[in-house]
Design a protein around this motif. Structure first.
Motif, mmCIF file in Angstrom:
data_model
loop_
_atom_site.group_PDB
_atom_site.id
_atom_site.type_symbol
_atom_site.label_atom_id
_atom_site.label_comp_id
_atom_site.label_asym_id
_atom_site.label_seq_id
_atom_site.Cartn_x
_atom_site.Cartn_y
_atom_site.Cartn_z
ATOM 1 N N ASN A 133 5.708 13.218 -2.974
ATOM 2 C CA ASN A 133 4.538 13.025 -2.121
ATOM 3 C C ASN A 133 3.778 11.784 -2.580
ATOM 4 O O ASN A 133 2.557 11.750 -2.576
ATOM 5 N N TRP A 134 4.523 10.740 -2.966
ATOM 6 C CA TRP A 134 3.905 9.584 -3.603
ATOM 7 C C TRP A 134 2.955 8.838 -2.678
ATOM 8 O O TRP A 134 1.969 8.233 -3.130
ATOM 9 N N GLU A 135 3.208 8.865 -1.355
ATOM 10 C CA GLU A 135 2.339 8.123 -0.439
ATOM 11 C C GLU A 135 0.912 8.678 -0.463
ATOM 12 O O GLU A 135 -0.064 7.924 -0.606
ATOM 13 N N ARG A 136 0.796 9.990 -0.339
ATOM 14 C CA ARG A 136 -0.528 10.605 -0.351
ATOM 15 C C ARG A 136 -1.176 10.492 -1.732
ATOM 16 O O ARG A 136 -2.392 10.306 -1.839
ATOM 17 N N GLU A 137 -0.362 10.607 -2.782
ATOM 18 C CA GLU A 137 -0.895 10.445 -4.130
ATOM 19 C C GLU A 137 -1.415 9.028 -4.336
ATOM 20 O O GLU A 137 -2.446 8.827 -4.986
ATOM 21 N N SER A 138 -0.710 8.033 -3.776
ATOM 22 C CA SER A 138 -1.148 6.639 -3.895
ATOM 23 C C SER A 138 -2.499 6.435 -3.211
ATOM 24 O O SER A 138 -3.357 5.696 -3.700
ATOM 25 N N ILE A 139 -2.680 7.085 -2.076
ATOM 26 C CA ILE A 139 -3.950 6.986 -1.364
ATOM 27 C C ILE A 139 -5.079 7.572 -2.200
ATOM 28 O O ILE A 139 -6.154 6.977 -2.341
ATOM 29 N N GLU A 140 -4.836 8.747 -2.788
ATOM 30 C CA GLU A 140 -5.869 9.373 -3.615
ATOM 31 C C GLU A 140 -6.200 8.518 -4.828
ATOM 32 O O GLU A 140 -7.355 8.402 -5.233
ATOM 33 N N ILE A 141 -5.166 7.902 -5.414
ATOM 34 C CA ILE A 141 -5.391 7.022 -6.569
ATOM 35 C C ILE A 141 -6.230 5.820 -6.148
ATOM 36 O O ILE A 141 -7.157 5.400 -6.854
ATOM 37 N N ALA A 142 -5.920 5.249 -4.964
ATOM 38 C CA ALA A 142 -6.665 4.092 -4.473
ATOM 39 C C ALA A 142 -8.129 4.446 -4.245
ATOM 40 O O ALA A 142 -9.033 3.674 -4.597
ATOM 41 N N LEU A 143 -8.392 5.604 -3.665
ATOM 42 C CA LEU A 143 -9.767 6.045 -3.428
ATOM 43 C C LEU A 143 -10.500 6.242 -4.752
ATOM 44 O O LEU A 143 -11.663 5.851 -4.899
ATOM 45 N N SER A 144 -9.812 6.852 -5.723
ATOM 46 C CA SER A 144 -10.425 7.092 -7.021
ATOM 47 C C SER A 144 -10.750 5.780 -7.723
ATOM 48 O O SER A 144 -11.828 5.621 -8.317
ATOM 49 N N ARG A 145 -9.840 4.818 -7.630
ATOM 50 C CA ARG A 145 -10.076 3.515 -8.271
ATOM 51 C C ARG A 145 -11.227 2.784 -7.602
ATOM 52 O O ARG A 145 -12.041 2.135 -8.263
ATOM 53 N N ALA A 146 -11.286 2.862 -6.256
ATOM 54 C CA ALA A 146 -12.370 2.199 -5.530
ATOM 55 C C ALA A 146 -13.718 2.752 -5.965
ATOM 56 O O ALA A 146 -14.679 2.013 -6.198
ATOM 57 N N LYS A 147 -13.783 4.079 -6.134
ATOM 58 C CA LYS A 147 -15.028 4.709 -6.569
ATOM 59 C C LYS A 147 -15.373 4.289 -7.989
ATOM 60 O O LYS A 147 -16.523 3.945 -8.292
ATOM 61 N N GLU A 148 -14.372 4.300 -8.869
ATOM 62 C CA GLU A 148 -14.605 3.940 -10.273
ATOM 63 C C GLU A 148 -15.053 2.492 -10.409
ATOM 64 O O GLU A 148 -16.022 2.197 -11.118
ATOM 65 N N LYS A 149 -14.348 1.580 -9.716
ATOM 66 C CA LYS A 149 -14.681 0.163 -9.827
ATOM 67 C C LYS A 149 -16.052 -0.140 -9.243
ATOM 68 O O LYS A 149 -16.812 -0.950 -9.776
#
Length: 235
Positions: A133-149
């Motif tokens: 399920n790497w596509e959805r996991e990649s999206i969640e990672i991107a959202l998390s990074r955007a929030k962190e940055k």
């Protein structure tokens, strides 16, 4: 092994007796490896995290304030391109008894972190496959990074007096239909499998439709909302 052949990161961990940042890991190396192979953190993120750990240790040793906002701001100054600001900060560090030149020299580079993870720790990222399920996991990672940055940037601006308050950041991505003005939250689109019921409801075409219409609007919510258009989410 000769000192010249030793991994710089291993040498620093041993020299300063760095341990894991939480009890979930037995060592700092275990943490770095897990965050790279499983947590989605890239070389740049882990490099900055390691260097800030080093900066925090040096500050603590010399009785210098270690608030996160200060560490983030001064780390960016030490690694930045503004020579005047960097020199002023280094002079301030020297006044506190810190060898500023040695500190900067001990910072590790992105390439050093990459070699450490791959060669010293024998790390290997899992190759995405059709069954994962790497596509959805990649999206969640991107959202998390955007929030962190975004949070880090706002804290840095706050420490410089350029932002009134340290906002509570919320990241929302919306996706739009390519044929009409319909726009819905990304997570709703993922749950549906399509964006617009009128134009893209066919299950067989949902994946292609989603990718071709993923022109995200990154909404950062605090006391005000800031909008950045056409954010490449799966870069």
């Amino acid at each position: 092994m000769a000192d010249a052949d030793r991994c710089k990161i291993d040498a620093l961990i041993e020299r300063y007796d760095f341990d894991a940042p939480s009890q979930d890991y037995e060592s700092l190396n275990g943490y770095l490896l897990d965050r790279w192979t499983e947590g989605g953190d890239g070389y740049g993120t882990l490099t900055a995290r390691f260097n800030k750990r080093l900066l925090q240790h040096v500050y603590e040793t010399h009785g210098r304030d270690t608030l996160e906002t200060r560490l983030n701001s001064e780390y960016e100054t030490l690694r930045g391109d503004d020579e005047i600001l960097r020199r002023e900060l280094m002079d301030d560090l020297v006044a506190d008894g810190i060898d500023a030149d040695q500190l900067v020299e001990e910072f590790v580079s992105r390439s050093t972190m990459r070699r450490h993870l791959k060669n010293c720790l024998n790390g290997q990222k899992k190759t995405p496959s059709a069954e994962t399920n790497w596509e959805r996991e990649s999206i969640e990672i991107a959202l998390s990074r955007a929030k962190e940055k975004t949070s880090e940037a706002l804290r840095s601006l706050h420490s410089k007096g350029e932002f009134v308050d340290v906002a509570d950041v919320d990241v929302t991505v919306t996706v739009g239909c390519s044929e009409c003005p319909t726009r819905i939250p990304l997570r709703e689109a993922l749950a549906r499998g399509y964006v617009c019921e009128t134009h893209h409801s066919a299950p067989d075409s949902s994946a292609l439709t989603f990718l071709t219409t993923l022109s995200g609007l990154l909404v950062l919510s605090s006391s005000a909302r800031m909008l950045a258009g056409s954010t490449p989410l799966l870069a």
